[in-house]
Scaffold this motif. Structure first.
Motif, mmCIF file in Angstrom:
data_model
loop_
_atom_site.group_PDB
_atom_site.id
_atom_site.type_symbol
_atom_site.label_atom_id
_atom_site.label_comp_id
_atom_site.label_asym_id
_atom_site.label_seq_id
_atom_site.Cartn_x
_atom_site.Cartn_y
_atom_site.Cartn_z
ATOM 1 N N GLY A 93 -15.216 38.247 60.683
ATOM 2 C CA GLY A 93 -14.645 38.323 62.021
ATOM 3 C C GLY A 93 -14.583 39.753 62.491
ATOM 4 O O GLY A 93 -15.379 40.600 62.076
ATOM 5 N N GLY A 94 -13.594 40.070 63.315
ATOM 6 C CA GLY A 94 -13.425 41.433 63.806
ATOM 7 C C GLY A 94 -14.666 41.942 64.507
ATOM 8 O O GLY A 94 -15.186 41.294 65.425
ATOM 9 N N ALA A 328 -5.983 38.157 66.398
ATOM 10 C CA ALA A 328 -5.117 37.594 65.360
ATOM 11 C C ALA A 328 -5.873 37.231 64.092
ATOM 12 O O ALA A 328 -5.281 37.173 63.010
ATOM 13 C CB ALA A 328 -4.392 36.357 65.899
ATOM 14 N N GLY A 329 -7.158 36.957 64.190
ATOM 15 C CA GLY A 329 -7.915 36.480 63.043
ATOM 16 C C GLY A 329 -8.222 37.566 62.037
ATOM 17 O O GLY A 329 -8.017 38.760 62.271
ATOM 18 N N PRO A 330 -8.742 37.183 60.877
ATOM 19 C CA PRO A 330 -9.075 38.157 59.828
ATOM 20 C C PRO A 330 -10.403 38.853 60.112
ATOM 21 O O PRO A 330 -11.232 38.350 60.866
ATOM 22 C CB PRO A 330 -9.170 37.288 58.576
ATOM 23 C CG PRO A 330 -9.661 35.971 59.102
ATOM 24 C CD PRO A 330 -9.016 35.801 60.451
ATOM 25 N N VAL A 331 -10.589 39.989 59.474
ATOM 26 C CA VAL A 331 -11.878 40.668 59.527
ATOM 27 C C VAL A 331 -12.868 39.995 58.588
ATOM 28 O O VAL A 331 -14.045 39.863 58.889
ATOM 29 C CB VAL A 331 -11.707 42.163 59.190
ATOM 30 C CG1 VAL A 331 -13.065 42.856 59.114
ATOM 31 C CG2 VAL A 331 -10.822 42.833 60.227
ATOM 32 N N ALA A 332 -12.370 39.557 57.433
ATOM 33 C CA ALA A 332 -13.216 38.879 56.462
ATOM 34 C C ALA A 332 -12.372 37.933 55.624
ATOM 35 O O ALA A 332 -11.198 38.192 55.369
ATOM 36 C CB ALA A 332 -13.926 39.882 55.556
ATOM 37 N N ALA A 333 -12.974 36.835 55.224
ATOM 38 C CA ALA A 333 -12.294 35.871 54.361
ATOM 39 C C ALA A 333 -13.351 35.095 53.597
ATOM 40 O O ALA A 333 -14.473 34.897 54.074
ATOM 41 C CB ALA A 333 -11.430 34.916 55.195
#
Length: 505
Positions: A93-94, A328-333
């Protein structure tokens, strides 16, 4: 006042066996017959292979693993393998996100379809954070709640609070379930108090900062900073847009109409919660909602977000409290192995409480989980009210099926176990409670443990499982679905209940 949870039902289609188990056993019997025929025909190798297949099929049909039948594990394992094969077990993300729409929020997995729905309260200024799921056609909101000390209260106060809570459950499961609410959850998370409230209180309220008493308290509060925790509680509610379609159409059928109809329900729900003796802090704004989601994905951001809460937006560039909603979301998961979920700066593991305490417990039976844990953890209870007509039909069907199983067991001279007796009594108890006007719920209790490293995570999970075991619970680490479990157990989105098979008329 004591309570007793019913055991999880082990009844299947016939004598406790599900249709999938019966199909595997029948296939094993057919394989055995084929093996005998091949052996008579002189094909020893093929006969041995068919016999091995027979043993394997029967074993898979009868075996249980971590509280589930092997046939129930099949879709989980298949889904996890397919996810890895297609590369869906990793998320970027990000700056790597595919879009930059203002109200979009890049979240992984089942939460990817959430978008922000603009909503303003009746005062015309307060922004309410509403999340609309584009595929499921639902709208979610979260109410800030503040807990009260129940352990130190006397028995009369405890009984009154439990009575008020039971009345609130009936209101949510009847009045608001008929008004479009399909699910709710209570999320309690414990996070490090990076700002150290005790230290801030001392600095802001101290009159004489040169005294020995102040220096002693300053040292004490400074030493307590690494272990300080704060507890946050959120009541999340989910509304089905399809059930509200009539009112939405009358209001214009736009996003503003959806928000207006949902906000009308939220006002009534908050009033019902307050009448139950629960202190509330209002519905989360978009920035506050996004801050919770962001800090769950990236715990290292907790201190920055907490410090930002003391600033107000000004013309010179000060940042408002919370987090920009679309960030709000993560950069990576990604999913690590079968039972760990890695996201930004931490690792998480979600446990499913497969069995509540079967012995008598008091109203504070879960307090050790809240008071004796020092790790970062989130406890989520997801509940779905069952319509009265469907609940009555399900109970009647359960009683008839159990009566049929009892007749069959007597004819076959099979032993009736104590667990089956407990399950039968639980069905009778549920029937009496429904007759008395109580709402029936489907529910799931999830505990998500988060730590910065894998060794810390293993240690914290063992600690949480030990505490749950001492309270009489059976907790299972979910395997192959940790990404979905994180969205259900760590985020205040009221997710986590699969479709109710066998409940419809």
């Amino acid at each position: 006042m004591q309570f007793q949870f019913p055991p999880r039902s082990t009844r299947g289609a016939v004598l406790g066996f599900a249709w999938s188990q019966i199909a595997l056993v029948m296939a094993g019997v057919i394989a055995a017959v084929v093996a005998l025929n091949l052996l008579v025909a002189g094909h020893r190798g093929a006969a041995i292979a068919a016999l091995v297949a027979c043993v394997l099929l029967v074993t898979l049909g009868l075996l249980r693993f971590k509280g589930r039948r092997v046939t129930e594990w099949a879709p989980v394992v298949a889904g996890a393998l397919l996810q890895r094969q297609t590369g869906q077990n990793e998320y970027r993300g990000g700056p790597y996100a595919p879009n930059g729409v203002q109200r979009w929020m890049d979240l992984p997995g089942p939460a990817a379809a959430y978008v922000w729905l603009p909503a303003t309260a009746v005062d015309g200024t307060t922004q309410i954070g509403l999340l609309r799921h584009r595929r499921e056609k639902t709208v979610t909101a979260a109410l800030v709640c503040y807990g009260a000390n129940l352990i130190l209260a006397d028995r009369d106060v405890q009984a009154q609070r439990l009575t008020d809570w039971a009345q609130l459950l009936n209101i949510l499961g009847s009045e608001y379930a008929d008004a479009g609410m399909i699910r709710w959850s209570v999320t309690s998370r414990a996070v490090p108090d990076t700002g150290n409230a005790a230290q801030r209180f001392l600095v802001n309220r101290a009159v004489d900062t040169s005294s020995a008493a102040y220096r002693s308290l300053a040292q004490l509060t400074a030493a307590a900073a690494p272990a300080a925790q704060r507890h946050e509680i959120y009541l999340s509610v989910v509304f089905d847009i399809a059930r509200l379609s009539g009112e939405i159409a009358q209001a214009g059928g736009t996003d503003a109409a959806i928000a207006a109809v949902v906000l009308d329900r939220l006002t009534g729900i908050e009033s019902a919660v307050v009448e139950a003796g629960i202190t509330t802090g209002g519905w989360l704004s978009p920035r506050a909602y996004a801050a919770i989601i962001r800090t769950q994905f990236d715990p290292d951001d907790q201190e920055v977000v907490d410090l930002r809460a003391s600033t107000a937006p000004t013309e010179n560039g000060s940042t408002a409290a919370g987090v920009e909603p679309r960030l709000a979301g993560p950069v990576a998961a990604r999913t690590v192995g079968w039972n760990t979920y890695q996201h930004d700066s931490a690792f998480s593991r979600t446990l499913w409480v497969a069995q509540m305490p079967r012995q008598l417990v008091t109203a504070t039976w879960l307090s050790p989980l809240y008071m004796r844990t020092t790790c970062r953890r989130t406890v989520t209870l997801v509940a779905q009210p069952v319509p009265a007509a469907v609940a009555q039909l399900a109970t009647r069907r359960e009683k008839v099926s159990r009566a049929g199983d009892e007749v069959t067991k007597r004819r076959l001279r099979l032993v009736r176990t104590a667990r089956e007796d407990d399950e039968a009594r639980a069905v009778e108890q549920i029937d009496r409670e429904q007759a008395a006007g109580h709402v029936r719920y489907r529910y799931a209790l999830l505990v998500t443990v988060t730590a910065p490293t894998m060794p810390d995570l293993d240690r914290d999970v063992r600690s949480v499982k030990r505490i749950l075991s001492r309270t009489g619970c059976e907790a299972i680490v979910l395997a192959g679905e940790q990404d979905q479990a994180f969205a259900a157990g760590a985020l205040p989105l009221a997710r986590g209940l699969k479709p109710a098979r066998g409940w419809s008329a």
